[in-house]
Design a protein around this motif. Structure first.
Motif, mmCIF file in Angstrom:
data_model
loop_
_atom_site.group_PDB
_atom_site.id
_atom_site.type_symbol
_atom_site.label_atom_id
_atom_site.label_comp_id
_atom_site.label_asym_id
_atom_site.label_seq_id
_atom_site.Cartn_x
_atom_site.Cartn_y
_atom_site.Cartn_z
ATOM 1 N N UNK A 60 0.841 -1.196 0.000
ATOM 2 C CA UNK A 60 0.000 0.000 0.000
ATOM 3 C C UNK A 60 0.880 1.251 0.000
ATOM 4 N N UNK A 61 0.565 2.201 -0.875
ATOM 5 C CA UNK A 61 1.304 3.464 -0.917
ATOM 6 C C UNK A 61 1.157 4.232 0.397
ATOM 7 N N UNK A 62 -0.038 4.256 0.930
ATOM 8 C CA UNK A 62 -0.300 4.873 2.230
ATOM 9 C C UNK A 62 -0.940 3.789 3.096
ATOM 10 N N UNK A 63 -0.112 3.034 3.814
ATOM 11 C CA UNK A 63 -0.650 1.904 4.566
ATOM 12 C C UNK A 63 -1.560 2.342 5.708
ATOM 13 N N UNK A 64 -2.579 1.566 5.924
ATOM 14 C CA UNK A 64 -3.503 1.860 7.024
ATOM 15 C C UNK A 64 -2.891 1.494 8.356
ATOM 16 N N UNK A 65 -1.995 0.528 8.368
ATOM 17 C CA UNK A 65 -1.293 0.113 9.582
ATOM 18 C C UNK A 65 0.189 0.059 9.253
ATOM 19 N N UNK A 66 1.019 0.561 10.160
ATOM 20 C CA UNK A 66 2.458 0.500 9.954
ATOM 21 C C UNK A 66 3.163 0.499 11.304
ATOM 22 N N UNK A 67 4.461 0.251 11.304
ATOM 23 C CA UNK A 67 5.253 0.279 12.524
ATOM 24 C C UNK A 67 5.848 1.666 12.722
ATOM 25 N N UNK A 68 5.860 2.136 13.968
ATOM 26 C CA UNK A 68 6.603 3.319 14.372
ATOM 27 C C UNK A 68 7.736 2.839 15.254
ATOM 28 N N UNK A 69 8.973 3.117 14.843
ATOM 29 C CA UNK A 69 10.149 2.748 15.615
ATOM 30 C C UNK A 69 10.637 3.989 16.341
ATOM 31 N N UNK A 70 10.751 3.921 17.659
ATOM 32 C CA UNK A 70 11.135 5.072 18.476
ATOM 33 C C UNK A 70 12.626 5.048 18.763
ATOM 34 N N UNK A 71 13.262 6.216 18.664
ATOM 35 C CA UNK A 71 14.681 6.323 18.959
ATOM 36 C C UNK A 71 15.037 7.750 19.344
ATOM 37 N N UNK A 72 16.041 7.869 20.183
ATOM 38 C CA UNK A 72 16.596 9.168 20.518
ATOM 39 C C UNK A 72 17.739 9.550 19.596
ATOM 40 N N UNK A 73 18.063 8.670 18.656
ATOM 41 C CA UNK A 73 19.161 8.903 17.710
ATOM 42 C C UNK A 73 18.664 8.643 16.292
ATOM 43 N N UNK A 74 17.740 9.470 15.861
ATOM 44 C CA UNK A 74 17.041 9.247 14.600
ATOM 45 C C UNK A 74 17.989 9.146 13.406
ATOM 46 N N UNK A 75 18.883 10.096 13.241
ATOM 47 C CA UNK A 75 19.768 10.081 12.076
ATOM 48 C C UNK A 75 20.603 8.811 12.018
ATOM 49 N N UNK A 76 21.168 8.422 13.152
ATOM 50 C CA UNK A 76 21.998 7.215 13.204
ATOM 51 C C UNK A 76 21.175 5.968 12.904
ATOM 52 N N UNK A 77 19.961 5.904 13.432
ATOM 53 C CA UNK A 77 19.121 4.730 13.193
ATOM 54 C C UNK A 77 18.649 4.671 11.745
ATOM 55 N N UNK A 78 18.297 5.809 11.174
ATOM 56 C CA UNK A 78 17.898 5.823 9.760
ATOM 57 C C UNK A 78 19.068 5.326 8.910
ATOM 58 N N UNK A 79 20.268 5.801 9.176
ATOM 59 C CA UNK A 79 21.448 5.345 8.431
ATOM 60 C C UNK A 79 21.664 3.848 8.607
ATOM 61 N N UNK A 80 21.517 3.346 9.844
ATOM 62 C CA UNK A 80 21.710 1.910 10.118
ATOM 63 C C UNK A 80 20.680 1.071 9.369
ATOM 64 N N UNK A 81 19.430 1.505 9.397
ATOM 65 C CA UNK A 81 18.369 0.751 8.728
ATOM 66 C C UNK A 81 18.549 0.759 7.212
ATOM 67 N N UNK A 82 18.992 1.865 6.667
ATOM 68 C CA UNK A 82 19.270 1.927 5.229
ATOM 69 C C UNK A 82 20.421 0.988 4.880
ATOM 70 N N UNK A 83 21.435 0.930 5.727
ATOM 71 C CA UNK A 83 22.554 0.006 5.493
ATOM 72 C C UNK A 83 22.095 -1.451 5.525
ATOM 73 N N UNK A 84 21.026 -1.725 6.277
ATOM 74 C CA UNK A 84 20.475 -3.088 6.347
ATOM 75 C C UNK A 84 19.580 -3.424 5.158
ATOM 76 N N UNK A 85 19.210 -2.411 4.368
ATOM 77 C CA UNK A 85 18.378 -2.673 3.195
ATOM 78 C C UNK A 85 17.121 -1.849 3.085
#
Length: 119
Positions: A60-85
């Motif tokens: 779905x382009x705009x999913x009705x349900x999705x996960x929200x991942x909480x972090x105090x280090x958003x930039x680092x986590x976004x980079x880590x998740x992108x590195x994972x795929x």
């Protein structure tokens, strides 16, 4: 009393999706994965699990349900998740000064990375 035990998401390649989410969230397989189903649980005790079931339905382009991942280090986590795929999603619905970033897992399932330092 009732509680959420497992969130279930579809995946065309269950094993590939499982590899991503195990690394992303420090999850382990409850039982060995099958080609069409796996339940992932927190490696460190209790918490909500993530199940992946084989699905050929379009993402779905705009999913009705999705996960929200909480972090105090958003930039680092976004980079880590992108590195994972994961990949960044061009999201036309961002508000001014958003506290979240929209990503998609290798299967195209969208999720948000929320900056918890913003209140």
């Amino acid at each position: 009393m009732v509680r959420i035990g497992t969130v279930v998401m579809g995946a065309s390649d269950v094993r590939r999706a499982a590899q991503f989410w195990k690394a992303a969230l420090s999850l382990v397989e409850r039982e060995p994965a099958e080609d069409d189903w796996v339940v992932l649980v927190p490696a460190e005790g209790s918490g909500v699990g993530l199940a992946l079931g084989r699905s050929d339905a379009p993402v779905q382009e705009v999913p009705r349900v999705h996960l929200d991942l909480y972090t105090g280090k958003q930039d680092a986590e976004v980079d880590r998740l992108i590195a994972l795929g994961a990949v960044r999603v061009d999201w036309d619905l961002y508000p001014d000064d958003p506290d979240f970033v929209v990503l998609a897992d290798p299967e195209g399932n969208r999720f948000c990375v929320i900056d918890t330092t913003r209140g």
